[in-house]
Design an enzyme around this catalytic site. Structure first.
Site, mmCIF file in Angstrom:
data_model
loop_
_atom_site.group_PDB
_atom_site.id
_atom_site.type_symbol
_atom_site.label_atom_id
_atom_site.label_comp_id
_atom_site.label_asym_id
_atom_site.label_seq_id
_atom_site.Cartn_x
_atom_site.Cartn_y
_atom_site.Cartn_z
ATOM 1 C CB CYS A 150 23.616 -50.709 -1.099
ATOM 2 S SG CYS A 150 23.981 -49.031 -1.815
ATOM 3 C CB CYS B 297 11.505 -35.175 -9.819
ATOM 4 S SG CYS B 297 12.957 -35.744 -10.312
ATOM 5 C CB CYS C 157 10.874 -43.797 -7.045
ATOM 6 S SG CYS C 157 9.076 -44.043 -7.704
#
Length: 299
Positions: free
Chosen positions: A33, A226, A249
């Site tokens: 992360c 998607c 994204c």
């Protein structure tokens, strides 16, 4: 021979999906992360949340609210989400589960998604979770039917199947969603997980999800659209400031991010190589509008 014809034909309706990401710090340090130090103005964030909620009819949308860090570190925000959920808004909260079970107290109307990378410390090596923390997360998920979001970064398939078997044995009725460690800046995925290698379970994503994942891994390209693109939108909240984007994204072009206002639809969104929890969003039980109730627009 006679055939009964039903008219109008039954149609499965789904809610719109709106993802809200608020600024926040985190209390764990996942190696995959990017965590930034930030100071969160909770009253300003709550005002921004209410501006977003005001754009929609209650129960017509599933709101997924999360933080760049860990949202349960900001109890005023989560308490306000509970208030709006009690008023009829459908709100799910993504949490790393480290504040369980206290984070659930007084918040019966919220839906939950917990991030955990498996059932053992070894599977959670990149999250740094200890076994008691992992056990509390899985206990809450089983009890509530909460969804589980699991990053697959290369854990042995044998351990993945043991994780599936454990949830199956405990009667888990949520959704276990595996997602690959994302490739930054459009690079190909570096990990692959095949559906045929997994033990069958009703709480897994459909086989087509894994086929798409495999295709991206092998070719570095997408071959399907998607559900985020067909039915979703993202809000990014930083205090009083609200930014919007069709999909958040990695490496999304900056000119596609815009200020608060009407959503913008696109014929050709520049998708990269990511694949995540939104892929088959419309098939989730939480997204479905109850049969027999058709919300109509006011005219």
């Amino acid at each position: 021979m006679t055939t009964d014809i039903v008219w109008p034909p039954p149609v499965r309706q789904v809610r719109a999906y709106r993802n809200i990401v608020v600024d926040g710090a985190c209390n764990i340090r996942c190696t995959y992360c990017e965590v930034k130090k930030t100071k969160v103005d909770q009253p300003a964030t709550i005002r921004s949340l209410d501006r977003i909620f005001a754009e929609y009819e209650p129960d017509a949308v599933l709101f997924r609210v999360e933080s760049d860090g860990e949202i349960t570190l900001y109890p005023k925000i989560v308490d306000h989400l509970q208030k709006r959920a009690a008023e009829g808004y459908r709100v799910e909260v993504l949490s790393n589960g480290t504040k369980l079970p206290r984070a659930l107290e007084g918040r019966p109307d919220l839906l939950w998604v917990f991030s955990v990378d498996g059932h053992t410390e070894a599977m959670n090596a990149k999250r740094g979770l200890k076994q008691p923390q992992i056990d509390r997360i899985l206990d809450a998920a089983v009890e509530l039917g909460a969804e589980l979001q699991t990053v697959y970064w290369g854990q042995p398939v044998e351990e993945v199947n043991a994780y599936i078997d454990l949830l199956e044995s405990r009667g888990y009725r949520g959704l276990l969603h595996f997602m690959p460690l994302l490739a930054f800046k459009g690079r190909p995925l570096t990990v692959n997980l095949r559906y045929q290698d997994l033990h069958p379970a009703d709480f897994l994503a459909p086989p087509e999800y894994f086929r798409r994942w495999n295709h991206i891994f092998e070719t570095g390209r997408r071959d399907a659209v998607c559900d985020q693109i067909t039915n979703g939108y993202n809000y990014q909240v930083s205090g009083d400031e609200i930014r919007m984007v069709k999909c958040d994204c990695y490496s999304v072009p900056k000119h596609l991010v815009h200020g608060f206002g009407p959503i913008r639809e696109f014929d050709d969104w520049p998708c990269g190589t990511c694949i995540a929890n939104q892929e088959f969003n419309n098939s989730r039980e939480r997204m479905r509008v109850p049969q027999g109730r058709i919300p109509l627009p006011l005219v």
